[in-house]
Write a protein that holds these residues in place. Structure first.
Motif, PDB file in Angstrom:
ATOM      1  N   GLN A 166      38.552  26.711  68.239  1.00 41.51           N
ATOM      2  CA  GLN A 166      38.985  26.454  69.343  1.00 41.51           C
ATOM      3  C   GLN A 166      39.070  27.488  70.556  1.00 41.51           C
ATOM      4  OE1 GLN A 166      37.812  23.270  69.494  1.00 41.51           O
ATOM      5  NE2 GLN A 166      37.707  23.112  71.436  1.00 41.51           N
ATOM      6  N   GLU A 170      34.905  26.843  73.496  1.00 39.05           N
ATOM      7  CA  GLU A 170      36.412  26.268  74.516  1.00 39.05           C
ATOM      8  C   GLU A 170      37.434  26.885  75.467  1.00 39.05           C
ATOM      9  OE1 GLU A 170      35.591  22.190  73.691  1.00 39.05           O
ATOM     10  OE2 GLU A 170      33.691  22.497  72.767  1.00 39.05           O
ATOM     11  N   HIS A 175      40.403  19.478  73.953  1.00 37.75           N
ATOM     12  CA  HIS A 175      38.661  18.795  73.260  1.00 37.75           C
ATOM     13  C   HIS A 175      39.362  18.158  72.556  1.00 37.75           C
ATOM     14  CE1 HIS A 175      35.410  18.393  71.540  1.00 37.75           C
ATOM     15  NE2 HIS A 175      35.502  19.574  70.538  1.00 37.75           N
ATOM     16  N   ARG A 178      41.709  15.325  72.704  1.00 36.63           N
ATOM     17  CA  ARG A 178      40.127  14.207  73.618  1.00 36.63           C
ATOM     18  C   ARG A 178      39.747  13.648  72.452  1.00 36.63           C
ATOM     19  NH1 ARG A 178      39.260  17.817  77.914  1.00 36.63           N
ATOM     20  NH2 ARG A 178      36.986  18.389  76.902  1.00 36.63           N
ATOM     21  N   ASP A 292      32.522  13.071  69.854  1.00 36.96           N
ATOM     22  CA  ASP A 292      31.751  14.553  70.308  1.00 36.96           C
ATOM     23  C   ASP A 292      30.353  14.677  71.149  1.00 36.96           C
ATOM     24  OD1 ASP A 292      32.417  16.512  69.654  1.00 36.96           O
ATOM     25  OD2 ASP A 292      30.445  17.163  68.156  1.00 36.96           O
ATOM     26  N   ASP A 295      32.267  13.773  75.120  1.00 36.23           N
ATOM     27  CA  ASP A 295      32.894  14.853  75.031  1.00 36.23           C
ATOM     28  C   ASP A 295      31.535  16.565  75.519  1.00 36.23           C
ATOM     29  OD1 ASP A 295      36.013  15.530  75.459  1.00 36.23           O
ATOM     30  OD2 ASP A 295      35.339  17.792  74.892  1.00 36.23           O
ATOM     31  N   SER A 299      31.926  18.127  78.718  1.00 33.86           N
ATOM     32  CA  SER A 299      32.324  19.471  79.563  1.00 33.86           C
ATOM     33  C   SER A 299      31.348  20.957  79.956  1.00 33.86           C
ATOM     34  CB  SER A 299      32.990  20.485  77.910  1.00 33.86           C
ATOM     35  OG  SER A 299      34.151  18.817  78.000  1.00 33.86           O
ATOM     36  N   PHE A 347      39.286  12.200  79.483  1.00 36.74           N
ATOM     37  CA  PHE A 347      39.178  13.373  79.998  1.00 36.74           C
ATOM     38  C   PHE A 347      39.934  13.790  81.004  1.00 36.74           C
ATOM     39  CE2 PHE A 347      35.904  16.525  81.921  1.00 36.74           C
ATOM     40  CZ  PHE A 347      35.563  16.396  80.932  1.00 36.74           C
ATOM     41  N   THR A 351      42.573  17.298  80.338  1.00 38.57           N
ATOM     42  CA  THR A 351      41.557  18.696  80.723  1.00 38.57           C
ATOM     43  C   THR A 351      42.167  19.596  80.730  1.00 38.57           C
ATOM     44  OG1 THR A 351      39.484  16.254  81.839  1.00 38.57           O
ATOM     45  CG2 THR A 351      39.559  18.900  82.105  1.00 38.57           C
ATOM     46  N   GLU A 355      38.103  23.707  82.146  1.00 38.36           N
ATOM     47  CA  GLU A 355      37.725  22.621  82.086  1.00 38.36           C
ATOM     48  C   GLU A 355      36.494  21.950  83.621  1.00 38.36           C
ATOM     49  OE1 GLU A 355      37.070  21.468  77.702  1.00 38.36           O
ATOM     50  OE2 GLU A 355      38.930  20.392  79.158  1.00 38.36           O
TER      51      GLU A 355
END
Length: 356
Positions: A166, A170, A175, A178, A292, A295, A299, A347, A351, A355
């Motif tokens: 991860q 990102e 993520h 969430r 997925d 999101d 994102s 979200f 967050t 993001e």
């Protein structure tokens, strides 16, 4: 092996027979208890915990043979030796004795020496049997605890790899949080059990663990991937499944395996890596696929700006050229409008600043 005196339960409807057998056994280091009927014996079993039962074969009501069969058929008492004491010496009696699972039998009139030898031998066998059973139980518990420790260690290793993947992708852990909540919300709306919803909550963050093996030049490329790069990117599904492994898994890791391998499969059969279609795709992977995509639309990515909630929902329900409603499980798509308020809240509250 134990300081407790062996308990012998003598069962006979005739008082003289009970007294005789009790007297014959008194010279030995046993605790001798008596019962005047088979039902009396059954009533005493749980409290007295006998190590051996001596019972007359022919009694009114429940016979000694039936008593023996009941004892042997009860998982609590099945290892207790049972000896039938009978005045009948014929083939039919011997057959009934064997059918009842009796360990031995004695003929009346009882010979004291024979009685003591047979009781002693059976009690010794019972003691060794109990010792072996307890040793096996301790071994099974040790193996069970060790298995739990190994699975926990393995799970922690997987979590470390998830965080590393991860971080590459990102630069955020939000993520993963969430995704877990999205999947649990969908599973609840589907009417899945509490065990299942809790399991998918824990397993869903494993979906992209395979990205640890994707080169940064591909994973972080600020633009569309070419054919060769796209081929490599798609391998994160099989890489993730191989990292988690398929055999000897806990339920959590087994579901993580299915999710890692199948979350890019599509209901219409146009997904990857196996091109599975419809219910060939595990439910957990179908749930993950919808969560997925939502999101990903919301994102920021190296190749795109984030979309707002309403546009992301519209794209999932109506399509936009890249996303097509046919790729999702129709049942999940039908309940999606019911969960979008929760998705928007997750979200908004989960967050990271990177993001925004």
């Amino acid at each position: 092996m134990s300081d407790r005196l062996p308990v012998v339960l003598v069962v006979d409807d005739e008082g003289s027979s009970r007294r005789l057998i009790t007297a014959l056994l008194k010279s030995e280091p046993y605790t001798v208890l008596t019962a005047c009927s088979a039902q009396d014996a059954l009533d005493q079993m749980e409290s007295c915990h006998p190590d051996l039962v001596l019972t007359d074969g022919m009694m009114p009501g429940i016979s000694g043979f039936e008593l023996a069969a009941r004892i042997k058929g009860d998982h609590r008492y099945g290892t207790i030796p049972v000896v039938i004491v009978t005045a009948l010496d014929d083939r039919s009696v011997r057959l009934r004795t064997l059918e009842a699972g009796v360990d031995d039998y004695l003929y009346k009139p009882i010979d004291r020496a024979e009685l003591l030898v047979r009781v002693s031998n059976l009690l010794r066998l019972k003691e060794y049997s109990d010792h072996i059973q307890k040793s096996n139980e301790r071994l099974e518990e040790a193996v069970h605890q060790r298995t739990i420790q190994l699975q926990e260690s393995y799970r922690q290793t997987i979590e470390t790899l998830i965080r590393a993947a991860q971080k590459k992708d990102e630069e955020t852990g939000a993520h993963l949080k969430r995704i877990a909540y999205y999947c649990k919300e969908l599973a609840i709306r589907l009417g899945m059990s509490a065990d299942y919803t809790d399991l998918i909550f824990r397993a869903s963050p494993m979906h992209d663990v395979g990205k640890i093996g994707i080169p940064d030049r591909i994973l972080l490329k600020p633009g569309p991937l070419d054919r060769d790069e796209w081929f490599i990117m798609r391998t994160h599904t099989t890489l993730g499944a191989n990292i988690i492994g398929e055999k000897n898994l806990s339920l959590e890791l087994a579901m993580g395996y299915d999710i890692a391998l199948g979350h890019h499969e599509r209901w219409d059969g146009c997904g990857y890596p196996l091109g599975r279609k419809g219910e060939e795709i595990p439910l957990c992977a179908r749930i993950m696929a919808l969560a997925d995509v939502y999101d990903a639309l919301r994102s920021r990515r190296p190749y795109k700006e984030p979309f707002d909630h309403d546009l992301s929902v519209e794209i999932i329900l109506k399509g936009d050229g890249r996303v097509c409603p046919d790729q999702f499980d129709p049942q999940l798509l039908a309940i999606f409008p019911l969960v979008v308020p929760a998705f928007a809240e997750y979200f908004a509250t989960l967050t990271d600043t990177l993001e925004q």
